[in-house]
Design a protein around this motif. Sequence first.
Motif, mmCIF file in Angstrom:
data_model
loop_
_atom_site.group_PDB
_atom_site.id
_atom_site.type_symbol
_atom_site.label_atom_id
_atom_site.label_comp_id
_atom_site.label_asym_id
_atom_site.label_seq_id
_atom_site.Cartn_x
_atom_site.Cartn_y
_atom_site.Cartn_z
ATOM 1 N N ARG A 48 0.823 -1.213 0.000
ATOM 2 C CA ARG A 48 0.000 0.000 0.000
ATOM 3 C C ARG A 48 0.858 1.264 0.000
ATOM 4 N N VAL A 49 2.027 1.189 0.650
ATOM 5 C CA VAL A 49 2.926 2.346 0.718
ATOM 6 C C VAL A 49 3.565 2.622 -0.643
ATOM 7 N N HIS A 50 3.665 1.579 -1.479
ATOM 8 C CA HIS A 50 4.372 1.700 -2.762
ATOM 9 C C HIS A 50 3.423 1.718 -3.957
ATOM 10 N N LEU A 51 2.157 2.064 -3.736
ATOM 11 C CA LEU A 51 1.172 2.027 -4.821
ATOM 12 C C LEU A 51 1.532 2.934 -5.987
ATOM 13 N N THR A 52 2.274 4.016 -5.715
ATOM 14 C CA THR A 52 2.618 4.942 -6.793
ATOM 15 C C THR A 52 3.868 4.518 -7.549
ATOM 16 N N ASP A 53 4.502 3.414 -7.116
ATOM 17 C CA ASP A 53 5.655 2.896 -7.852
ATOM 18 C C ASP A 53 5.208 2.352 -9.207
ATOM 19 N N GLY A 54 6.151 2.096 -10.070
ATOM 20 C CA GLY A 54 5.833 1.616 -11.416
ATOM 21 C C GLY A 54 5.101 0.292 -11.433
ATOM 22 N N ASP A 55 5.322 -0.546 -10.399
ATOM 23 C CA ASP A 55 4.688 -1.871 -10.352
ATOM 24 C C ASP A 55 3.492 -1.903 -9.413
ATOM 25 N N HIS A 56 2.914 -0.744 -9.111
ATOM 26 C CA HIS A 56 1.704 -0.650 -8.289
ATOM 27 C C HIS A 56 1.878 -1.304 -6.914
ATOM 28 N N GLY A 57 3.065 -1.153 -6.338
ATOM 29 C CA GLY A 57 3.317 -1.670 -4.998
ATOM 30 C C GLY A 57 3.725 -3.125 -4.930
ATOM 31 N N SER A 58 3.786 -3.790 -6.059
ATOM 32 C CA SER A 58 4.116 -5.221 -6.062
ATOM 33 C C SER A 58 5.624 -5.440 -6.173
ATOM 34 N N VAL A 59 6.045 -6.682 -5.909
ATOM 35 C CA VAL A 59 7.457 -7.061 -6.046
ATOM 36 C C VAL A 59 7.557 -8.249 -6.993
ATOM 37 N N PRO A 60 8.700 -8.434 -7.647
ATOM 38 C CA PRO A 60 8.849 -9.579 -8.559
ATOM 39 C C PRO A 60 8.835 -10.900 -7.791
ATOM 40 N N ARG A 61 8.330 -11.933 -8.425
ATOM 41 C CA ARG A 61 8.379 -13.269 -7.811
ATOM 42 C C ARG A 61 9.821 -13.660 -7.502
ATOM 43 N N GLY A 62 10.754 -13.198 -8.319
ATOM 44 C CA GLY A 62 12.160 -13.538 -8.106
ATOM 45 C C GLY A 62 12.753 -12.935 -6.853
#
Length: 242
Positions: free
Chosen positions: A158-172
Amino acid sequence: MSSSTERRTDGRGRTTGSVLSGLAVAVGCVLFLGGFVWGALIYRPYTVPTDSMSPTIAAGARVMAERVDGSEIRRGDIVVFQDSVWGDLPMVKRVVGVGGDKVSCCTKQGRLTVNGIPIEEPYLQGSGPASPVGFKATVPAGQLFLLGDHRSDSADSRVHLTDGDHGSVPRGAVQARVDARAWPMGSIGMMQRPAGFSDLPGGISRPGPLQPITLAAVAGAVLILGGAAYGPIARRRARRRG
């Protein structure tokens, strides 16, 4: 009079009891060391530094996490991951969305939804809404959307929603999946997979082999102790008969 077991020998002066006790110790060593090595290869201990996963995992608790590939992660899993955008240290959060999911909060009943389906989350801290702040996000392919169980005290997707990946992280970015709590003593136990995500595509993950590994090690320790105790017990009984 000595028992029939103690009278029988293998031709070299050893009683059947001593042969069996030696066999128990040998088998016990195989089970104990095998379980220990197996566990060391598959699992890794982590300390959870914050309260963001409370009440599921308290701050300072030790967990056992199975080394897995990010492709094996399912919704509901608690994972250890490291992503440069989030910081330099490994973090522990719960996966609530995978690639393609639309995650939002909250419904009128205060629940999180994934692809429009309300999710039952009995593991959350407190009885309030699933998030004190409303949000919506679409998870990009190959990414994971992560939240803490203590939603009012968790710096998560929720804190990173404005990041390019909408707050998500890669599976890797995932290093391991938490399978059990190992410390403190009162919290020791296997981590349950949340049923709330089971009806979504892909379902929930299966527990790792920690339980059979633990059983093998415990059984090995019992056999070792039992076999090693035979000699002193047999000698004490012999002295009493003498």
